[in-house]
Write a protein that holds these residues in place. Structure first.
Motif, mmCIF file in Angstrom:
data_model
loop_
_atom_site.group_PDB
_atom_site.id
_atom_site.type_symbol
_atom_site.label_atom_id
_atom_site.label_comp_id
_atom_site.label_asym_id
_atom_site.label_seq_id
_atom_site.Cartn_x
_atom_site.Cartn_y
_atom_site.Cartn_z
ATOM 1 N N ALA A 1 0.713 -1.123 -0.085
ATOM 2 C CA ALA A 1 0.088 -0.181 -0.110
ATOM 3 C C ALA A 1 0.786 1.238 0.097
ATOM 4 N N ALA A 2 0.242 2.408 -0.464
ATOM 5 C CA ALA A 2 1.054 3.597 -0.725
ATOM 6 C C ALA A 2 1.364 4.035 0.768
ATOM 7 N N VAL A 3 2.497 4.702 0.804
ATOM 8 C CA VAL A 3 3.105 5.337 2.138
ATOM 9 C C VAL A 3 3.345 6.654 1.894
ATOM 10 N N ALA A 4 3.414 7.507 3.103
ATOM 11 C CA ALA A 4 4.007 8.910 2.956
ATOM 12 C C ALA A 4 5.098 9.000 3.720
ATOM 13 N N PHE A 5 5.984 9.817 3.323
ATOM 14 C CA PHE A 5 7.291 10.033 4.315
ATOM 15 C C PHE A 5 7.479 11.498 4.417
ATOM 16 N N GLU A 6 7.574 12.235 5.638
ATOM 17 C CA GLU A 6 7.866 13.523 5.764
ATOM 18 C C GLU A 6 9.282 13.836 6.624
ATOM 19 N N ALA A 7 9.802 14.719 6.202
ATOM 20 C CA ALA A 7 11.046 15.414 6.895
ATOM 21 C C ALA A 7 10.988 16.758 6.915
ATOM 22 N N ASP A 8 11.309 17.410 7.916
ATOM 23 C CA ASP A 8 11.258 18.967 8.032
ATOM 24 C C ASP A 8 12.601 19.174 8.694
ATOM 25 N N GLY A 9 12.896 20.742 8.473
ATOM 26 C CA GLY A 9 13.886 21.254 9.332
ATOM 27 C C GLY A 9 13.937 22.646 9.053
ATOM 28 N N MET A 10 15.047 23.301 9.780
ATOM 29 C CA MET A 10 15.036 24.697 9.665
ATOM 30 C C MET A 10 16.527 25.377 9.461
ATOM 31 N N ASN A 11 16.268 26.640 8.984
ATOM 32 C CA ASN A 11 17.867 27.024 8.779
ATOM 33 C C ASN A 11 18.606 27.298 10.117
ATOM 34 N N ALA A 12 20.003 27.711 10.125
ATOM 35 C CA ALA A 12 20.644 27.668 11.380
ATOM 36 C C ALA A 12 20.429 29.030 12.126
ATOM 37 N N TYR A 13 19.365 29.811 11.824
ATOM 38 C CA TYR A 13 19.053 30.987 12.456
ATOM 39 C C TYR A 13 17.578 30.674 13.335
ATOM 40 N N ALA A 14 17.064 29.656 12.713
ATOM 41 C CA ALA A 14 15.640 29.193 13.003
ATOM 42 C C ALA A 14 14.825 30.539 12.726
ATOM 43 N N THR A 15 14.797 30.777 11.642
ATOM 44 C CA THR A 15 14.144 32.094 10.933
ATOM 45 C C THR A 15 13.244 31.394 9.927
ATOM 46 N N GLU A 16 13.583 30.335 9.540
ATOM 47 C CA GLU A 16 13.113 29.800 8.096
ATOM 48 C C GLU A 16 12.877 28.162 8.338
ATOM 49 N N VAL A 17 11.634 27.583 7.950
ATOM 50 C CA VAL A 17 11.595 26.328 8.241
ATOM 51 C C VAL A 17 11.212 25.561 6.839
ATOM 52 N N TRP A 18 11.432 24.446 6.559
ATOM 53 C CA TRP A 18 11.143 23.533 5.498
ATOM 54 C C TRP A 18 10.271 22.221 5.837
ATOM 55 N N SER A 19 9.579 21.845 4.749
ATOM 56 C CA SER A 19 8.780 20.492 4.973
ATOM 57 C C SER A 19 8.643 19.723 3.828
ATOM 58 N N VAL A 20 8.994 18.613 3.495
ATOM 59 C CA VAL A 20 9.077 18.063 2.395
ATOM 60 C C VAL A 20 8.072 16.387 2.655
ATOM 61 N N VAL A 21 7.100 16.256 1.692
ATOM 62 C CA VAL A 21 6.363 14.947 1.686
ATOM 63 C C VAL A 21 6.715 14.243 0.663
ATOM 64 N N VAL A 22 7.285 12.989 0.662
ATOM 65 C CA VAL A 22 7.316 12.121 -0.242
ATOM 66 C C VAL A 22 6.265 11.024 -0.179
ATOM 67 N N LYS A 23 5.261 10.551 -1.194
ATOM 68 C CA LYS A 23 4.255 9.634 -1.327
ATOM 69 C C LYS A 23 4.784 8.763 -2.366
ATOM 70 N N GLY A 24 4.474 7.641 -2.065
ATOM 71 C CA GLY A 24 4.935 6.460 -2.916
ATOM 72 C C GLY A 24 4.695 5.201 -2.587
ATOM 73 N N VAL A 25 5.200 4.034 -3.067
ATOM 74 C CA VAL A 25 5.196 2.587 -3.021
ATOM 75 C C VAL A 25 6.565 2.160 -2.330
ATOM 76 N N PRO A 26 6.370 1.322 -1.162
ATOM 77 C CA PRO A 26 7.453 0.791 -0.444
ATOM 78 C C PRO A 26 7.738 -0.608 -1.273
ATOM 79 N N VAL A 27 9.160 -0.605 -1.726
ATOM 80 C CA VAL A 27 9.540 -1.987 -2.115
ATOM 81 C C VAL A 27 10.891 -2.336 -1.613
ATOM 82 N N PRO A 28 11.398 -3.532 -1.745
ATOM 83 C CA PRO A 28 12.808 -3.804 -1.134
ATOM 84 C C PRO A 28 13.801 -3.118 -1.999
#
Length: 154
Positions: A69-96
């Motif tokens: 079944a499809a999955v979602a993966f998310e990672a996020d972070g911020m810049n060194a000064y904690a003034t800007e953040v980002w978030s990325v989502v990858v949706k897809g299929v898990p396989v070996p």
């Protein structure tokens, strides 16, 4: 930079920028469906080509992944000064993972499992969709809820 109606100045990231941010990180969350129940697992990962790769042991996560079944993966972070953040989502299929094991050493030479035990299953998420956002952090005072909890606030 595109803005939402609330003028939050959220920038939608191009796929190349999403992969750049993912390569700069190593902690994310994997969302799977276990039967009829959604589950979220924190994990460390690496990017190989344009796939999210991680190790796992037998258990709930692996059983859910093996359904295909499809999955979602998310990672996020911020810049060194904690003034800007980002978030990325990858949706897809898990396989070996079917790549060359040497590429894993190149992609994440210092990656170690967090928990003890054998993590012998290597999984890759083959992306069907990659999306990301970047935005400035609001001043802390804006994060506090209003004092009036009347129905029109909801």
């Amino acid at each position: 930079m595109s803005s939402s109606p609330s003028e939050s100045h959220t920038e939608v990231l191009a796929p190349a920028d999403c992969w750049k941010y993912l390569r700069s990180s190593y902690v994310g969350r994997l969302a799977v469906v276990n039967g009829a129940v959604p589950e979220i697992f924190p994990l460390n990962f690496m990017i190989v080509g344009e796939a999210v790769v991680f190790r796992t042991a037998p258990g709930t996560k692996l059983r859910a992944l093996l359904t295909g079944a499809a999955v979602a993966f998310e990672a996020d972070g911020m810049n060194a000064y904690a003034t800007e953040v980002w978030s990325v989502v990858v949706k897809g299929v898990p396989v070996p993972f079917d790549g060359d094991l040497a590429t894993l050493q190149d992609a994440g030479p210092d990656r170690e499992p967090w928990q003890p035990g054998l993590k012998e299953h290597l999984i890759q998420v083959v992306p069907a969709e990659v999306s990301g956002r970047r935005f400035a952090v609001s001043p802390r005072t804006r994060w506090w809820p209003p004092q009036d909890f009347t129905a029109d606030w909801l």
